[in-house]
Design a protein around this motif. Structure first.
Motif, mmCIF file in Angstrom:
data_model
loop_
_atom_site.group_PDB
_atom_site.id
_atom_site.type_symbol
_atom_site.label_atom_id
_atom_site.label_comp_id
_atom_site.label_asym_id
_atom_site.label_seq_id
_atom_site.Cartn_x
_atom_site.Cartn_y
_atom_site.Cartn_z
ATOM 1 N N LEU A 279 13.184 25.693 -6.834
ATOM 2 C CA LEU A 279 13.028 27.021 -6.235
ATOM 3 C C LEU A 279 14.246 27.357 -5.387
ATOM 4 O O LEU A 279 14.944 26.473 -4.894
ATOM 5 N N ASN A 280 14.490 28.690 -5.225
ATOM 6 C CA ASN A 280 15.505 29.212 -4.299
ATOM 7 C C ASN A 280 16.928 28.917 -4.767
ATOM 8 O O ASN A 280 17.813 28.616 -3.962
ATOM 9 N N ILE A 281 17.179 29.051 -6.061
ATOM 10 C CA ILE A 281 18.531 28.858 -6.585
ATOM 11 C C ILE A 281 19.344 30.111 -6.293
ATOM 12 O O ILE A 281 18.954 31.217 -6.680
ATOM 13 N N PRO A 282 20.490 30.015 -5.627
ATOM 14 C CA PRO A 282 21.262 31.210 -5.236
ATOM 15 C C PRO A 282 21.921 31.867 -6.443
ATOM 16 O O PRO A 282 22.091 31.256 -7.501
ATOM 17 N N PRO A 283 22.330 33.143 -6.307
ATOM 18 C CA PRO A 283 22.906 33.870 -7.447
ATOM 19 C C PRO A 283 24.218 33.295 -7.962
ATOM 20 O O PRO A 283 24.546 33.480 -9.136
ATOM 21 N N TYR A 284 24.993 32.631 -7.112
ATOM 22 C CA TYR A 284 26.293 32.122 -7.553
ATOM 23 C C TYR A 284 26.181 30.825 -8.352
ATOM 24 O O TYR A 284 27.189 30.268 -8.777
ATOM 25 N N VAL B 289 27.369 19.779 -3.401
ATOM 26 C CA VAL B 289 28.511 20.692 -3.259
ATOM 27 C C VAL B 289 28.663 21.480 -4.553
ATOM 28 O O VAL B 289 28.752 20.904 -5.642
ATOM 29 N N VAL B 290 28.719 22.805 -4.431
ATOM 30 C CA VAL B 290 28.790 23.678 -5.610
ATOM 31 C C VAL B 290 30.207 23.765 -6.136
ATOM 32 O O VAL B 290 30.469 23.502 -7.308
ATOM 33 N N SER B 291 31.157 24.148 -5.288
ATOM 34 C CA SER B 291 32.531 24.368 -5.719
ATOM 35 C C SER B 291 33.416 23.224 -5.247
ATOM 36 O O SER B 291 33.495 22.935 -4.044
ATOM 37 N N THR B 292 34.067 22.573 -6.178
ATOM 38 C CA THR B 292 35.007 21.487 -5.877
ATOM 39 C C THR B 292 36.339 21.778 -6.540
ATOM 40 O O THR B 292 36.489 22.759 -7.281
ATOM 41 N N GLU B 293 37.304 20.921 -6.294
ATOM 42 C CA GLU B 293 38.624 21.108 -6.910
ATOM 43 C C GLU B 293 38.557 20.923 -8.426
ATOM 44 O O GLU B 293 39.242 21.613 -9.179
ATOM 45 N N GLN B 294 37.743 19.993 -8.860
ATOM 46 C CA GLN B 294 37.588 19.784 -10.303
ATOM 47 C C GLN B 294 36.713 20.861 -10.949
ATOM 48 O O GLN B 294 36.860 21.153 -12.138
ATOM 49 N N ARG B 295 35.804 21.457 -10.171
ATOM 50 C CA ARG B 295 34.888 22.460 -10.713
ATOM 51 C C ARG B 295 34.837 23.653 -9.758
ATOM 52 O O ARG B 295 33.880 23.854 -9.018
ATOM 53 N N PRO B 296 35.863 24.510 -9.763
ATOM 54 C CA PRO B 296 35.865 25.655 -8.847
ATOM 55 C C PRO B 296 34.909 26.745 -9.324
ATOM 56 O O PRO B 296 34.768 27.001 -10.522
ATOM 57 N N VAL B 297 34.246 27.366 -8.370
ATOM 58 C CA VAL B 297 33.320 28.472 -8.652
ATOM 59 C C VAL B 297 33.869 29.717 -7.978
ATOM 60 O O VAL B 297 34.079 29.727 -6.759
ATOM 61 N N LYS B 298 34.095 30.754 -8.772
ATOM 62 C CA LYS B 298 34.679 31.984 -8.245
ATOM 63 C C LYS B 298 33.597 32.875 -7.655
ATOM 64 O O LYS B 298 32.494 32.984 -8.187
ATOM 65 N N THR B 299 33.955 33.536 -6.536
ATOM 66 C CA THR B 299 33.052 34.482 -5.882
ATOM 67 C C THR B 299 33.848 35.706 -5.464
ATOM 68 O O THR B 299 35.088 35.709 -5.495
ATOM 69 N N GLY B 300 33.113 36.742 -5.063
ATOM 70 C CA GLY B 300 33.760 37.938 -4.542
ATOM 71 C C GLY B 300 34.571 38.667 -5.593
ATOM 72 O O GLY B 300 34.163 38.838 -6.742
ATOM 73 N N VAL B 301 35.797 39.093 -5.199
ATOM 74 C CA VAL B 301 36.654 39.892 -6.081
ATOM 75 C C VAL B 301 37.072 39.083 -7.304
ATOM 76 O O VAL B 301 37.147 39.618 -8.425
ATOM 77 N N LYS C 114 35.402 36.826 -8.855
ATOM 78 C CA LYS C 114 34.276 36.772 -9.793
ATOM 79 C C LYS C 114 34.136 38.092 -10.533
ATOM 80 O O LYS C 114 33.879 38.124 -11.739
ATOM 81 N N TRP C 115 34.319 39.221 -9.842
ATOM 82 C CA TRP C 115 34.211 40.527 -10.491
ATOM 83 C C TRP C 115 35.312 40.703 -11.535
ATOM 84 O O TRP C 115 35.063 41.244 -12.610
ATOM 85 N N ILE C 116 36.521 40.247 -11.216
ATOM 86 C CA ILE C 116 37.626 40.346 -12.177
ATOM 87 C C ILE C 116 37.337 39.505 -13.418
ATOM 88 O O ILE C 116 37.567 39.936 -14.551
ATOM 89 N N GLN C 117 36.807 38.304 -13.216
ATOM 90 C CA GLN C 117 36.468 37.448 -14.342
ATOM 91 C C GLN C 117 35.369 38.073 -15.209
ATOM 92 O O GLN C 117 35.453 38.074 -16.440
ATOM 93 N N GLN C 118 34.326 38.636 -14.576
ATOM 94 C CA GLN C 118 33.266 39.289 -15.333
ATOM 95 C C GLN C 118 33.785 40.503 -16.090
ATOM 96 O O GLN C 118 33.351 40.779 -17.222
ATOM 97 N N TYR C 119 34.730 41.249 -15.498
ATOM 98 C CA TYR C 119 35.295 42.419 -16.166
ATOM 99 C C TYR C 119 36.085 41.997 -17.400
ATOM 100 O O TYR C 119 35.991 42.621 -18.456
ATOM 101 N N LYS C 120 36.855 40.921 -17.284
ATOM 102 C CA LYS C 120 37.628 40.450 -18.438
ATOM 103 C C LYS C 120 36.708 39.920 -19.541
ATOM 104 O O LYS C 120 36.966 40.129 -20.724
ATOM 105 N N GLU C 121 35.637 39.244 -19.136
ATOM 106 C CA GLU C 121 34.726 38.696 -20.145
ATOM 107 C C GLU C 121 33.867 39.763 -20.807
ATOM 108 O O GLU C 121 33.249 39.490 -21.841
#
Length: 282
Positions: free
Chosen positions: A61-66, A139-151, A153-160
């Motif tokens: 339960l309570n999984i965040p949107p990111y 830990v969600v975002s690490t150097e080996q597994r970076p997670v994009k947020t904010g601007v 993330k929006w740029i990545q979603q727009y390209k995809e």
């Protein structure tokens, strides 16, 4: 002032009412804020689905949107091999999407907190996840597994969101081929049902015994359609015949007059037979 009492132990899992275990989630290693996940073993016996085995499924339960499916898989893979991850807006039984659509034809998913069903390869992984200490955050975002947020993330979603025309054409052709195949199978099934359940001249339907294990189908769609058409014709004929009250009254009068006329004719015939009858002793 008395010192604050520790809420949790240092290495023990924190269990809250309802059987849920509290897990800490941290976006990055240098983030001070922590998010809380609540997990427990999925044990809904009313749900008989092989996609969520009772001994290997973890309910979250309570999984965040990111946190996407890939992120959730990586987070819980430290407890053991993950077989599948399912994220939903509300908890519920498993439902297969028929037919499976491409992401380009699906409506946009709602952004918000979700619930998850994580199926591990071994049942011991569920126990390991439940016994994890809340003081050791995931830990969600690490150097080996970076997670994009904010601007970013929006740029990545727009390209995809863009897709090549040839790839889109392949997806459309594949979907239409599956649609045509399903339509042909449905038409063939209806044709076989119509052959098996055909009405004879008197309106009887011959019901044949199907294969062993198949569910009985007492009425086919074709038979139901024919019955409905007959009922509609009957109703329409009755409405036309008795549209007005005086028509219905005249019909009854004519029917009574015919019965009286027939009664008088029968009386005359009986009287004639009695008159023709003679006593013949020899």
């Amino acid at each position: 002032m008395a010192p604050a009492r520790k809420k949790h132990g240092s290495s023990k899992p924190y269990i809250i009412p309802g059987g849920f275990t509290e897990l800490s989630l941290q976006f990055s290693s240098d983030s001070a804020a922590r998010h809380k996940l609540y997990v427990k073993e999925h044990r809904v016996r009313a749900e008989k689905s092989s996609r969520r085995p009772l001994d290997r499924t973890l309910f979250v339960l309570n999984i965040p949107p990111y946190c996407s499916k890939a992120v959730v898989r990586e987070l819980f893979s430290q407890f053991g091999g993950v077989q599948s991850v399912e994220l939903r807006e509300h908890p519920g039984s498993f439902q297969d999407s028929e037919p499976k659509l491409s992401k380009f034809f699906k409506p946009a998913e709602k952004q918000g907190f979700k619930v998850g069903y994580i199926v591990f390869q071994n049942s011991s992984s569920v126990t390991a996840a439940k016994s994890h200490s809340h003081n050791s955050p995931l830990v969600v975002s690490t150097e080996q597994r970076p997670v994009k947020t904010g601007v970013q993330k929006w740029i990545q979603q727009y390209k995809e969101s863009f897709i090549q025309p040839n790839k889109l054409q392949q997806i459309v052709d594949s979907f239409m081929a599956g649609y045509d195949k399903r339509k042909e199978e449905e038409a063939e099934r209806q044709r076989k049902e119509g052959e098996q359940q055909q009405e004879d001249e008197e309106g009887w339907v011959k019901v044949t015994r199907g294969h062993k294990g198949t569910k009985a189908r007492p009425h086919s769609e074709a038979a139901n359609r024919r019955t409905l058409q007959k009922e509609m014709k009957k109703k329409k004929r009755k409405e036309l015949m008795n549209f007005y009250t005086w028509q219905h009254r005249n019909t009854q009068k004519l029917h009574i007059a015919e019965l009286r006329k027939k009664f008088e004719e029968d009386k005359q015939r009986i009287a004639l037979l009695r008159a023709q009858r003679k006593f013949r002793p020899y």
